[in-house]
Design a protein around this motif. Sequence first.
Motif, PDB file in Angstrom:
ATOM      1  N   ALA A  86       5.577 -34.642  13.725  1.00  0.00           N
ATOM      2  CA  ALA A  86       4.222 -34.136  13.522  1.00  0.00           C
ATOM      3  C   ALA A  86       4.172 -32.626  13.718  1.00  0.00           C
ATOM      4  O   ALA A  86       3.454 -31.907  13.007  1.00  0.00           O
ATOM      5  N   VAL A  87       4.949 -32.134  14.666  1.00  0.00           N
ATOM      6  CA  VAL A  87       5.011 -30.687  14.884  1.00  0.00           C
ATOM      7  C   VAL A  87       5.631 -29.993  13.668  1.00  0.00           C
ATOM      8  O   VAL A  87       5.157 -28.928  13.228  1.00  0.00           O
ATOM      9  N   ALA A 122       4.864 -26.599   8.940  1.00  0.00           N
ATOM     10  CA  ALA A 122       4.947 -26.358   7.492  1.00  0.00           C
ATOM     11  C   ALA A 122       3.567 -26.038   6.914  1.00  0.00           C
ATOM     12  O   ALA A 122       3.422 -25.137   6.068  1.00  0.00           O
ATOM     13  N   ASN A 123       2.545 -26.741   7.359  1.00  0.00           N
ATOM     14  CA  ASN A 123       1.185 -26.465   6.907  1.00  0.00           C
ATOM     15  C   ASN A 123       0.731 -25.063   7.307  1.00  0.00           C
ATOM     16  O   ASN A 123       0.043 -24.364   6.548  1.00  0.00           O
ATOM     17  N   ASN A 126      -0.925 -26.571  17.165  1.00  0.00           N
ATOM     18  CA  ASN A 126      -1.055 -26.577  18.635  1.00  0.00           C
ATOM     19  C   ASN A 126      -1.307 -27.996  19.157  1.00  0.00           C
ATOM     20  O   ASN A 126      -0.781 -28.390  20.197  1.00  0.00           O
ATOM     21  N   GLN A 127      -2.102 -28.747  18.417  1.00  0.00           N
ATOM     22  CA  GLN A 127      -2.377 -30.120  18.816  1.00  0.00           C
ATOM     23  C   GLN A 127      -1.112 -30.971  18.740  1.00  0.00           C
ATOM     24  O   GLN A 127      -0.840 -31.794  19.627  1.00  0.00           O
ATOM     25  N   ALA A 128      -0.327 -30.761  17.709  1.00  0.00           N
ATOM     26  CA  ALA A 128       0.921 -31.507  17.564  1.00  0.00           C
ATOM     27  C   ALA A 128       1.904 -31.142  18.668  1.00  0.00           C
ATOM     28  O   ALA A 128       2.627 -32.007  19.195  1.00  0.00           O
ATOM     29  N   LEU A 143       3.526 -33.519  21.549  1.00  0.00           N
ATOM     30  CA  LEU A 143       4.972 -33.582  21.790  1.00  0.00           C
ATOM     31  C   LEU A 143       5.280 -33.405  23.268  1.00  0.00           C
ATOM     32  O   LEU A 143       6.109 -34.131  23.836  1.00  0.00           O
ATOM     33  N   ILE A 144       4.595 -32.436  23.900  1.00  0.00           N
ATOM     34  CA  ILE A 144       4.816 -32.218  25.338  1.00  0.00           C
ATOM     35  C   ILE A 144       4.448 -33.469  26.126  1.00  0.00           C
ATOM     36  O   ILE A 144       5.163 -33.875  27.057  1.00  0.00           O
TER      37      ILE A 144
END
Length: 382
Positions: free
Chosen positions: A109-110, A115-116, A156-158, A162-163
């Motif tokens: 997702a990150v 990429a976006n 940032n949300q992704a 992940l964290i």
Amino acid sequence: MRIYHISAVATTILTCATVFISCGNKNQSQQTQQAPVLSVMTVSESNSTLDSSFPASLEGENDVEIRPQVSGFLTKVHVKDGEKVHKGQVLFTIDQVQLQAAVEQAQAAVAVAQANVNTAQTNADNNKILLDKNIISASAYQTSVDALNAAKAQLNQAKAALISAQKNLSYTTVTAPVSGIVGTIPYKEGTLVSPSTLLTILSNNSAMQAYFSLNEKTLLDLTDGGKRTLSQAVDSMPEVTLQLATGSLYPYKGKVVSISGVIDPTTGSAQAKAIFPNPDGMLHSGNTGNILMPVEHNGVIEIPQNATFEVQDMKFVYVVGDSAIVHSRPITVAPLNDGKKYIITSGLQPGDKIVTEGIGISVADGMTISPKETNPQPAEVQ
């Protein structure tokens, strides 16, 4: 005939004399048997230090409950009950498959969000060039900028996801937060656990805390009737001894470090805490024992407990009177004793002699003894 008469009289006199001597010897023997040699002591005033005993329970200096922070199946138990571990050592491993997959999904997702952001950044940069050449309007450029900001927010949300996934994965490895001794481990490999599951208790027992209760009278004595604070009383208290459940004495002395200023109305006592060093790891959380606190008494009469006997909850001693005749005498004793001696509060005076041998066996009220002094009379305390 006359000679025969004289001989008979002599024989009679001799027989009577023999009987008289025999009776005399018998009486002397009985007197000797009635005056056994028994040890006595002369009581006197002296200074005495007795230990007051208080039941105590022990806890490690820092008992930490070990609970998992994620749910899952235990895949590995790395330690055993009672094992000594160091800080950071792995204790348990929880199934990592699902949480590892969650990490990989968050990483993907990150990557997509990044990429976006890159695409949105390129569009915004191109639109800025077009805006500078008046090819597009300002609103069209602002739209591309807004798209870039939205992409960055999603990135940032992704990253946050992940964290969180990585942290959850790290929770599958349960480590020791402190060094100490592992308690009971009730769960085996394959058990489903959750954050509410108590895996074990880790006891940092380099020093042990002994908790015990002091009644209201003892507190008043320690504070001298309120003339000094509890903190001052604690600072002036002597070292204390720990009597183990076996009856033996712990080799290291302890120190009382705190006394609660609040008396529990249900028990009439306040909780106190003493600290004992535990360099050998001999003590464990959950141990019980007795705190022995020395209390000094000045100018008191102290006698051995084996010199006393009880009748209907009253204590007596045998006092040696005139002609070495013993008589029982009631006494009262202080409630505090060390199991070997009594402090006399009434019934005896300095200079009295009491029997210390054969109590309950060979001594009887009114009998005559041959006293054997076992202790010199010490000088009275002024």
